[in-house]
Structure formats: C-alpha cells, structure tokens
Design a protein around this motif. Sequence first.
Motif, PDB file in Angstrom:
ATOM      1  N   ARG A   1       0.834  -1.213   0.000  1.00 49.59           N
ATOM      2  CA  ARG A   1       0.000   0.000   0.000  1.00 49.59           C
ATOM      3  C   ARG A   1       0.863   1.256   0.000  1.00 49.59           C
ATOM      4  O   ARG A   1       0.578   2.221  -0.689  1.00 49.59           O
ATOM      5  N   LYS A   2       1.935   1.201   0.815  1.00 47.72           N
ATOM      6  CA  LYS A   2       2.828   2.365   0.905  1.00 47.72           C
ATOM      7  C   LYS A   2       3.322   2.728  -0.481  1.00 47.72           C
ATOM      8  O   LYS A   2       3.293   3.875  -0.893  1.00 47.72           O
ATOM      9  N   PHE A   3       3.780   1.721  -1.200  1.00 51.82           N
ATOM     10  CA  PHE A   3       4.351   1.984  -2.516  1.00 51.82           C
ATOM     11  C   PHE A   3       3.261   2.431  -3.489  1.00 51.82           C
ATOM     12  O   PHE A   3       3.449   3.363  -4.263  1.00 51.82           O
ATOM     13  N   PHE A   4       2.116   1.786  -3.407  1.00 51.77           N
ATOM     14  CA  PHE A   4       0.979   2.134  -4.262  1.00 51.77           C
ATOM     15  C   PHE A   4       0.599   3.609  -4.047  1.00 51.77           C
ATOM     16  O   PHE A   4       0.407   4.367  -5.005  1.00 51.77           O
ATOM     17  N   ASN A   5       0.513   4.025  -2.787  1.00 45.68           N
ATOM     18  CA  ASN A   5       0.149   5.417  -2.496  1.00 45.68           C
ATOM     19  C   ASN A   5       1.226   6.379  -2.982  1.00 45.68           C
ATOM     20  O   ASN A   5       0.929   7.460  -3.496  1.00 45.68           O
ATOM     21  N   MET A   6       2.473   5.948  -2.842  1.00 45.93           N
ATOM     22  CA  MET A   6       3.569   6.814  -3.246  1.00 45.93           C
ATOM     23  C   MET A   6       3.559   7.043  -4.761  1.00 45.93           C
ATOM     24  O   MET A   6       3.717   8.174  -5.227  1.00 45.93           O
ATOM     25  N   VAL A   7       3.333   5.972  -5.518  1.00 48.39           N
ATOM     26  CA  VAL A   7       3.409   6.113  -6.977  1.00 48.39           C
ATOM     27  C   VAL A   7       2.186   6.834  -7.540  1.00 48.39           C
ATOM     28  O   VAL A   7       2.194   7.287  -8.671  1.00 48.39           O
ATOM     29  N   ALA A   8       1.150   6.968  -6.710  1.00 47.37           N
ATOM     30  CA  ALA A   8      -0.048   7.693  -7.166  1.00 47.37           C
ATOM     31  C   ALA A   8       0.311   9.138  -7.522  1.00 47.37           C
ATOM     32  O   ALA A   8      -0.382   9.788  -8.307  1.00 47.37           O
ATOM     33  N   GLU A   9       1.424   9.640  -6.961  1.00 46.17           N
ATOM     34  CA  GLU A   9       1.835  11.031  -7.242  1.00 46.17           C
ATOM     35  C   GLU A   9       2.438  11.199  -8.638  1.00 46.17           C
ATOM     36  O   GLU A   9       2.499  12.295  -9.164  1.00 46.17           O
ATOM     37  N   TYR A  10       2.933  10.112  -9.206  1.00 48.93           N
ATOM     38  CA  TYR A  10       3.596  10.233 -10.509  1.00 48.93           C
ATOM     39  C   TYR A  10       2.580  10.123 -11.640  1.00 48.93           C
ATOM     40  O   TYR A  10       1.582   9.412 -11.516  1.00 48.93           O
TER      41      TYR A  10
ATOM     42  N   LYS B   1      10.223   6.333 -11.404  1.00 45.65           N
ATOM     43  CA  LYS B   1      10.607   7.717 -11.731  1.00 45.65           C
ATOM     44  C   LYS B   1      11.099   7.833 -13.165  1.00 45.65           C
ATOM     45  O   LYS B   1      10.760   8.755 -13.882  1.00 45.65           O
ATOM     46  N   GLU B   2      11.940   6.881 -13.576  1.00 45.78           N
ATOM     47  CA  GLU B   2      12.608   7.030 -14.871  1.00 45.78           C
ATOM     48  C   GLU B   2      11.875   6.357 -16.013  1.00 45.78           C
ATOM     49  O   GLU B   2      12.023   6.743 -17.166  1.00 45.78           O
ATOM     50  N   ALA B   3      11.069   5.339 -15.697  1.00 41.42           N
ATOM     51  CA  ALA B   3      10.437   4.612 -16.806  1.00 41.42           C
ATOM     52  C   ALA B   3       8.918   4.554 -16.694  1.00 41.42           C
ATOM     53  O   ALA B   3       8.244   4.069 -17.601  1.00 41.42           O
ATOM     54  N   GLY B   4       8.383   5.030 -15.586  1.00 36.41           N
ATOM     55  CA  GLY B   4       6.927   5.061 -15.456  1.00 36.41           C
ATOM     56  C   GLY B   4       6.280   3.694 -15.328  1.00 36.41           C
ATOM     57  O   GLY B   4       5.188   3.461 -15.848  1.00 36.41           O
ATOM     58  N   VAL B   5       6.959   2.777 -14.622  1.00 34.71           N
ATOM     59  CA  VAL B   5       6.339   1.477 -14.329  1.00 34.71           C
ATOM     60  C   VAL B   5       6.419   1.257 -12.821  1.00 34.71           C
ATOM     61  O   VAL B   5       7.490   1.417 -12.231  1.00 34.71           O
ATOM     62  N   ALA B   6       5.287   0.897 -12.234  1.00 32.80           N
ATOM     63  CA  ALA B   6       5.294   0.643 -10.794  1.00 32.80           C
ATOM     64  C   ALA B   6       5.183  -0.850 -10.521  1.00 32.80           C
ATOM     65  O   ALA B   6       4.317  -1.530 -11.070  1.00 32.80           O
ATOM     66  N   VAL B   7       6.104  -1.343  -9.696  1.00 28.39           N
ATOM     67  CA  VAL B   7       6.074  -2.733  -9.222  1.00 28.39           C
ATOM     68  C   VAL B   7       6.255  -2.666  -7.700  1.00 28.39           C
ATOM     69  O   VAL B   7       6.595  -1.611  -7.180  1.00 28.39           O
ATOM     70  N   VAL B   8       6.040  -3.751  -7.005  1.00 32.33           N
ATOM     71  CA  VAL B   8       6.171  -3.693  -5.543  1.00 32.33           C
ATOM     72  C   VAL B   8       7.555  -4.184  -5.127  1.00 32.33           C
ATOM     73  O   VAL B   8       7.968  -5.283  -5.520  1.00 32.33           O
ATOM     74  N   PRO B   9       8.288  -3.379  -4.337  1.00 35.99           N
ATOM     75  CA  PRO B   9       9.603  -3.843  -3.862  1.00 35.99           C
ATOM     76  C   PRO B   9       9.440  -5.119  -3.034  1.00 35.99           C
ATOM     77  O   PRO B   9       8.520  -5.218  -2.218  1.00 35.99           O
TER      78      PRO B   9
END
Length: 391
Positions: free
Chosen positions: A18-27, A339-347
Amino acid sequence: MEHLINNRVRNIEISGIRKFFNMVAEYEDVVSLTIGQPDFYTPQHVKEAGKRAIDENKTTYTHNAGLIELRAAAAHFVKKKYNLTYNPEDEVIVTSGASEAIDIAFRTILEEGSEVILPGPVYPGYEPIIKLCGAKPVYVDTREHNFQLNAALIEKHLTDKTRCVVLPYPSNPTGCTLSKDNVAEIAELLKDKELFILSDEIYSELVLEGEHHSIASFSECREKTIVINGLSKSHSMTGWRIGLTFAPAYLSKHMIKVHQYNVTCASNITQHAALAALTEGIDDALPMKKAYGERMEYVYGRLKAMGFEVEKPNGAFYIFPSIKKYQMSSFDFALKLVKEAGVAVVPGDAFSSFGEGYVRLSFAYSMELLEKGLNRLETFINQLENESVFN
Ligand SMILES: Cc1ncc(COP(=O)(O)O)c(C=O)c1O
C-alpha cells in the motif's frame, strides 16, 4: 499523547504494498503493476443477486457465522473442488474478507510468546496480526527451495513454542504452489505435533496447471487446520468483502466469538451475492484463470528474454523476478523504475526481509497494459546495463 498508544500497534506498519501504491499515485503516466486485485468485473449474476438482496430488504444482521444457505454452499464448494469435509452448522464461518478470517484465526490460537512458522517471502497480512497477539513470526528462508515450504525446512524451525505453521499457497508474492507429495510430507511431519496449521487458500481457484491440494484434505491434519478462503480472488469480489474459515467445531466455536465481537456478521447483502457465486457460479473462476495463464506465459517469457532470473509461477497472478544483479535494494530499484520509466512494481521487501532482492509484478492487468509496462521495463533495464558498462 502518542506514547500512550498501544505499543504493539505503534510497532506495526502500514503494508509495504500500500505504501508503494500510495507513493506512486503522485507520478503521472505510470503503468502500475502493483495491485493484487483481479481486473475482471464481478460476474453479472452475482451483482444481480446483490441488487436483489437490497430490493428484497435483506439488510438486517444475519447469524454470526453467516447465512446457513451460504455456509452450506461454501461447504459443498470445497468438498467438490478440494475434497474437504466441513459441517456448515458449526465448522464454517463467513467473514469480512480473508483478512478478517486470518485475524480471528490468529487471535483464537495465539498467545504471548507463541511462535508462528511462515515461509519467507510471504504475504504481509500475517506478521502484524501475529505481533498484535504478542506472538513471534519465525520465517523460513524458502529462496533456495523455489519459494516452497517443505517438511524438512519446517522441522528445523519447530520449537516447543511453535503454535502454528502458515501454509499460504498458491503464494502471494511468488505464485508458487505446493505439490501433493510436498503437502503429504508436511502433513506427516505435523500430524502428531501439538500445533495448528493456518492454510491460506485464497488463490485455490487460480492454480494455473494441475490441482490445488489442501492439507485439510489429509485426515491426519484436518483436526488441527484452519482453512482460510474467500471470494475476493476467485470471483473478483475484493470490494464485497467475503472470506471464509473452515475449521473443526472445537476451534470454530471459539473463533466465532472473536468474529462476533469484531464484526457481528459479514454484510447480509454481500452474503446473498456470495450465495449466487457459490451456487450458480462455482466455475466462474475458470475463464479468469485461463486469462491469467496466458498472461503469465507472456510475462514470464518477456522477463526471461530480458535476462531476469525468475521462477515460473503456477498460481495466483504474481511473478517475483530477482533484481539482485542490478546491485540496488528492491526499494531503490522500484523507485528508479517508476521515476525514470513510469512502471510501478512492488519492492520485494514488502514481503518480509526474505523478499529483498526481488520485485513483485502483478499480471491482474490487461495484456495491453502488461505489454506497455514490460516494454518500458525493458528499455529501463537496457539503460541500467549501459550505465553500468560505462561507469
Ligand atoms: C495470501 C492472501 N491472503 C489473504 C488476502 C486477503 O484477502 P481479502 O481481500 O479477502 O481480505 C490476500 C489479499 O491480497 C492475499 O494475497
């Protein structure tokens, strides 16, 4: 005043997913492959049953354990599909999602100091509840074992404090399943031990090849096993919140108390939708499973072609490639990727420290989106490899 907040609550954290999901919502313009949520709509007949329930004023409380018709349908479903035998009267509880089922199961069986054996990496929904009970998660490193628990690994971690072994297969985040032989060996090891087994089978309908094997189908372990299941993944009903527990009567009669004081009962309206799912819709998962299988082959093929070291998943809708060769933490890799490629995955570290060095991609997304995301990932890693050559 924050210091007055219960220490155990202060010490757990919001899930890394969720943390990562919420964070990437800004991009902006991000292809997100982060969420473990089917991209299919809930089957139409299930939605209709839910609407009918509202119109027919099925809006009261139900029995704490859920509508008896629904419990009977759930018992019939797991009998037919996985050869599990449960009495709907006193061995099945309808919960608010599998999450609540996990909560009431752990709170019923764990005490201060109890140890719970889990495979690592693992779904992040167990550890916080274990810790809230004052118990201790004991992770078994499964990285060198195709992410699968086995009897020998479990045996090494058993102590006189072990109260529970968690079998979360098919697995989130790795997509791996357990073979029948493997489950049989675990059953043989645990059958005489004074402990419980929590078998989280929420992805049981999404075994891509072969069959799902539940440890509760082995009679020697049935009496010590709590099976967790639900409709979130099989019927694409995450937001409806229907989970299920199947456990012997002596256990269920205690779990129902925790459930009662927690939520009273699952939503009546949702239970009527669930009843349609488990009667007229017992094979609703099949077309979705077929689609996940095709996507898995595509994603696996693309990742292999890009040079990732990756296990081929056989269940759920996740794949868990290693990113160790890029010599970055999984968090830094995922952040740079977004940030650089616009793909979100979960660490991978969202799935315990044993997930460090991996990332989780979900393929509960359309082929079009997967292709777009993987094209971007490919460009990104090519660039990374060039950077390391020239640096
Ligand atoms: C392994 C596992 N168990 C349980 C759950 C929770 O399911 P539910 O949405 O029904 O609460 C999830 C959700 O992602 C999961 O992956």
